[in-house]
Design an enzyme around this catalytic site. Structure first.
Site, PDB file in Angstrom:
ATOM      1  N   ASN A 161      -3.949 114.778 -44.236  1.00  0.00           N
ATOM      2  CA  ASN A 161      -4.367 115.737 -43.207  1.00  0.00           C
ATOM      3  C   ASN A 161      -3.741 117.099 -43.485  1.00  0.00           C
ATOM      4  O   ASN A 161      -3.020 117.270 -44.464  1.00  0.00           O
ATOM      5  CB  ASN A 161      -4.033 115.217 -41.805  1.00  0.00           C
ATOM      6  CG  ASN A 161      -2.540 115.008 -41.648  1.00  0.00           C
ATOM      7  OD1 ASN A 161      -1.768 115.946 -41.692  1.00  0.00           O
ATOM      8  ND2 ASN A 161      -2.131 113.743 -41.499  1.00  0.00           N
ATOM      9  N   PHE A 199       4.744 114.453 -30.011  1.00  0.00           N
ATOM     10  CA  PHE A 199       3.824 115.587 -30.062  1.00  0.00           C
ATOM     11  C   PHE A 199       2.418 115.060 -29.779  1.00  0.00           C
ATOM     12  O   PHE A 199       2.142 113.862 -29.959  1.00  0.00           O
ATOM     13  CB  PHE A 199       3.847 116.246 -31.448  1.00  0.00           C
ATOM     14  CG  PHE A 199       4.806 117.396 -31.541  1.00  0.00           C
ATOM     15  CD1 PHE A 199       6.163 117.166 -31.586  1.00  0.00           C
ATOM     16  CD2 PHE A 199       4.341 118.708 -31.581  1.00  0.00           C
ATOM     17  CE1 PHE A 199       7.060 118.220 -31.667  1.00  0.00           C
ATOM     18  CE2 PHE A 199       5.219 119.775 -31.661  1.00  0.00           C
ATOM     19  CZ  PHE A 199       6.581 119.540 -31.700  1.00  0.00           C
ATOM     20  N   ILE A 245       4.554 104.757 -35.108  1.00  0.00           N
ATOM     21  CA  ILE A 245       6.017 104.914 -35.246  1.00  0.00           C
ATOM     22  C   ILE A 245       6.635 105.335 -33.914  1.00  0.00           C
ATOM     23  O   ILE A 245       7.622 104.758 -33.437  1.00  0.00           O
ATOM     24  CB  ILE A 245       6.338 105.975 -36.331  1.00  0.00           C
ATOM     25  CG1 ILE A 245       5.662 105.594 -37.652  1.00  0.00           C
ATOM     26  CG2 ILE A 245       7.837 106.147 -36.502  1.00  0.00           C
ATOM     27  CD1 ILE A 245       5.582 106.718 -38.663  1.00  0.00           C
ATOM     28  N   LYS A 294      -0.730 110.058 -23.389  1.00  0.00           N
ATOM     29  CA  LYS A 294       0.168 109.616 -24.475  1.00  0.00           C
ATOM     30  C   LYS A 294       1.600 109.470 -23.974  1.00  0.00           C
ATOM     31  O   LYS A 294       2.332 108.573 -24.402  1.00  0.00           O
ATOM     32  CB  LYS A 294       0.127 110.610 -25.643  1.00  0.00           C
ATOM     33  CG  LYS A 294      -1.121 110.449 -26.501  1.00  0.00           C
ATOM     34  CD  LYS A 294      -1.243 111.477 -27.612  1.00  0.00           C
ATOM     35  CE  LYS A 294      -2.605 111.332 -28.267  1.00  0.00           C
ATOM     36  NZ  LYS A 294      -2.964 112.404 -29.167  1.00  0.00           N
TER      37      LYS A 294
HETATM   38  O1  PMT Z   1       2.975 120.474 -39.826  1.00  0.00           O
HETATM   39  P1  PMT Z   1       2.402 121.776 -39.292  1.00  0.00           P
HETATM   40  O2  PMT Z   1       1.360 122.385 -40.205  1.00  0.00           O
HETATM   41  O3  PMT Z   1       3.478 122.751 -38.887  1.00  0.00           O
HETATM   42  O4  PMT Z   1       1.592 121.424 -37.947  1.00  0.00           O
HETATM   43  C1  PMT Z   1       2.297 120.970 -36.825  1.00  0.00           C
HETATM   44  C2  PMT Z   1       1.550 119.829 -36.120  1.00  0.00           C
HETATM   45  C3  PMT Z   1       0.247 120.343 -35.546  1.00  0.00           C
HETATM   46  C4  PMT Z   1       1.265 118.688 -37.096  1.00  0.00           C
HETATM   47  C5  PMT Z   1       2.521 119.309 -34.991  1.00  0.00           C
HETATM   48  O5  PMT Z   1       2.773 120.357 -34.097  1.00  0.00           O
HETATM   49  C6  PMT Z   1       1.913 118.140 -34.243  1.00  0.00           C
HETATM   50  O6  PMT Z   1       1.137 118.267 -33.317  1.00  0.00           O
HETATM   51  N1  PMT Z   1       2.296 116.924 -34.684  1.00  0.00           N
HETATM   52  C7  PMT Z   1       1.707 115.649 -34.169  1.00  0.00           C
HETATM   53  C8  PMT Z   1       0.377 115.424 -34.818  1.00  0.00           C
HETATM   54  C9  PMT Z   1      -0.280 114.125 -34.413  1.00  0.00           C
HETATM   55  O7  PMT Z   1      -0.429 113.277 -35.225  1.00  0.00           O
HETATM   56  O8  PMT Z   1      -0.574 114.039 -33.135  1.00  0.00           O
HETATM   57  P2  PMT Z   1      -1.260 112.735 -32.447  1.00  0.00           P
HETATM   58  O9  PMT Z   1      -1.680 113.239 -31.109  1.00  0.00           O
HETATM   59  O10 PMT Z   1      -2.282 112.115 -33.343  1.00  0.00           O
HETATM   60  O11 PMT Z   1      -0.065 111.709 -32.332  1.00  0.00           O
HETATM   61  C10 PMT Z   1       0.747 111.625 -31.175  1.00  0.00           C
HETATM   62  C11 PMT Z   1       2.185 111.365 -31.559  1.00  0.00           C
HETATM   63  O12 PMT Z   1       2.315 110.072 -32.128  1.00  0.00           O
HETATM   64  C12 PMT Z   1       2.785 112.333 -32.560  1.00  0.00           C
HETATM   65  O13 PMT Z   1       4.102 112.597 -32.151  1.00  0.00           O
HETATM   66  C13 PMT Z   1       2.769 111.555 -33.873  1.00  0.00           C
HETATM   67  O14 PMT Z   1       3.845 111.957 -34.729  1.00  0.00           O
HETATM   68  C14 PMT Z   1       2.958 110.134 -33.394  1.00  0.00           C
HETATM   69  N2  PMT Z   1       2.328 109.098 -34.237  1.00  0.00           N
HETATM   70  C15 PMT Z   1       0.985 109.044 -34.364  1.00  0.00           C
HETATM   71  C16 PMT Z   1       0.412 108.029 -35.091  1.00  0.00           C
HETATM   72  C17 PMT Z   1       1.237 107.065 -35.712  1.00  0.00           C
HETATM   73  N3  PMT Z   1       0.731 106.089 -36.443  1.00  0.00           N
HETATM   74  N4  PMT Z   1       2.576 107.157 -35.594  1.00  0.00           N
HETATM   75  C18 PMT Z   1       3.126 108.151 -34.868  1.00  0.00           C
HETATM   76  O15 PMT Z   1       4.362 108.231 -34.780  1.00  0.00           O
END
Ligand code: PMT
Length: 412
Positions: free
Chosen positions: A210, A323, A307, A337
């Site tokens: 991504n 996030f 995770i 979330k």
């Molecule tokens: O890296 P940059 O270019 O600076 O961009 C920053 C960012 C946009 C990536 C960052 O600010 C951000 O939003 N990170 C979380 C991205 C994400 O995967 O969001 P999500 O809404 O899909 O996931 C929710 C949360 O679960 C996140 O904290 C993610 O780290 C966590 N997650 C998701 C899936 C997974 N299998 N394991 C996780 O831990």
């Protein structure tokens, strides 16, 4: 040890009678172990000569933006990069207004716009100018952007009036500046941060990935470190330098990230998941490169471990901050979330172009804006550089973490 040992401090001086105190400030900064360079506005040179500061700092003083000799020596961009912190003392009402507007029409204001390091300003002006609504609004804007405001003090002023507006005294200025480096609000706290993308292999040369650059997570690692924490950064593939004094562990896939996080979870007090982890991975990653034999290709995907959710549901869980990267319904999705993953806080960001300014934020951008939610409240962190935003978020997390620890103690 001297509190500013080894720190590069750029002292900015603007026009005001308190500029005479900046001579003493230069000496005391050096006594505190700092290497000091001085940049003066033209108005400042009307009050005290650059020669005074050259003698005291041991370096030529910078006054002009478009001066060939000084740009050839250490130009404004190099000065902005050289500094570990910038202190503007005294800061006039006019210069505060300039900073608030983001103007860059002289050397010092240009350096301030170009820098990413902590920037502190010590207002000094007549009490009526200080109390003026415009000055108050400008200072509020600067504080909201993450600048540190030192003072002003109150008392008798050079103009004979009495009130608020005197520049803070030199020893206090130095104490406050040193606090910016070692305010230690997170001293003895272990912070683990995930950052960057994950790569899920399809075959030896292809993967599902991504657009995450890692910038947000790395900026958080730096800000947590600045706040005194021991920081472990679990990083997906990205091309960023490791922040100073941060332990970095490189991983590629979600499973590797999961393992690295759980290997270090025991010591962790605060967990921040800024990584963009792939939700799915190919079921059957091929050992050999897939050939282009067919018109179409079906990839079967399976869920990766979550995770963040696993950490937040673990037995002896740390304080957990997630996030949420959203393209619509930010609040609703983030709140869902927050609950579903059992989080203490969630920082939601819009990813893509904003409707107002069409600037890309979130993924792979220097900028971001966050809406942060917790069980019974929320806060908005306005669009700004990720380095500034990270400091604001770490401050917010710290406040909640400390309150949480207090509650734990009281119920124990
Ligand atoms: O890296 P940059 O270019 O600076 O961009 C920053 C960012 C946009 C990536 C960052 O600010 C951000 O939003 N990170 C979380 C991205 C994400 O995967 O969001 P999500 O809404 O899909 O996931 C929710 C949360 O679960 C996140 O904290 C993610 O780290 C966590 N997650 C998701 C899936 C997974 N299998 N394991 C996780 O831990």
């Amino acid at each position: 040890m001297k509190r500013l040992h080894g720190k590069n401090i750029l002292l900015g001086i603007t026009g005001g009678i308190a500029a005479y105190k900046s001579a003493e400030l230069t000496r005391r900064l050096k006594d505190a172990g700092a290497d000091v360079r001085v940049a003066m506005t033209r108005a400042a040179t009307e009050f005290v000569t650059p020669l005074t500061f050259q003698a005291l700092s041991g370096h030529p003083v910078h006054t002009e933006l478009l001066d060939e000799s000084s740009e050839a020596g250490m130009g404004h961009i190099e000065l902005a990069r050289w500094a570990d912190a910038i202190l503007i003392a005294p800061t006039s009402a006019n210069f505060i207004a300039k900073l608030a507007q983001g103007r860059a029409d002289d050397l010092l204001s240009t350096i301030c716009l170009a820098t990413e390091v902590p920037l502190a300003f010590a207002p000094a002006m007549n009490q009526a100018m200080w109390n003026d609504l415009a000055t108050q609004a400008n200072c509020k804007t600067l504080r909201q952007r993450g600048l540190f405001q030192f003072g002003p003090a109150s008392g008798e002023q050079a103009c004979g009036e009495i009130g608020e507006g005197r520049m803070m005294e030199v020893p206090e200025l130095i104490d406050h500046l040193a606090d910016c480096f070692e305010h230690g609000v997170l001293q003895a706290v272990n912070v683990m941060i995930t950052a960057g993308p994950t790569y899920e292999p399809i075959d030896p040369v292809r993967f599902i990935g991504n657009r995450s650059s890692g910038r947000m997570g790395y900026a958080l690692a730096e800000a947590a470190r600045e706040a005194g924490a021991s920081v472990t950064l679990i990083s997906g593939p990205c091309h960023l330098a490791t922040p100073d004094k941060v332990q970095r562990i490189n991983v590629e896939t979600a499973e590797q990230m999961h393992k690295a996080v759980f290997d270090h979870l025991k010591e962790c007090n605060i967990f921040i998941a800024a990584a963009a982890v792939a939700d799915y991975k190919p079921v059957d990653a091929k050992k050999q490169k897939i050939k282009k034999d067919n018109e179409s290709l079906n990839l079967v995907l399976e869920r990766n471990p979550d995770i963040l959710s696993d950490v937040a549901h673990s037995k002896t869980r740390p304080f957990v901050v997630g996030f949420a990267a959203e393209t619509e319904n930010i609040e609703q999705n983030a709140q869902s979330k927050l609950q579903r993953k059992n989080l203490d806080m969630i920082a939601a960001n819009f990813v893509g172009q904003t409707e107002n300014n069409k600037q890309d934020i979130g993924f792979n951008s220097e900028y971001n804006a966050l809406q942060v939610f917790w069980a019974n409240g929320s806060s908005t962190l306005e669009l700004t550089r990720k380095s500034v935003l990270a400091r604001q978020l770490i401050q917010l997390i710290t406040n909640h973490y400390q309150a949480h620890k207090k509650d734990e103690k009281n119920t124990a």
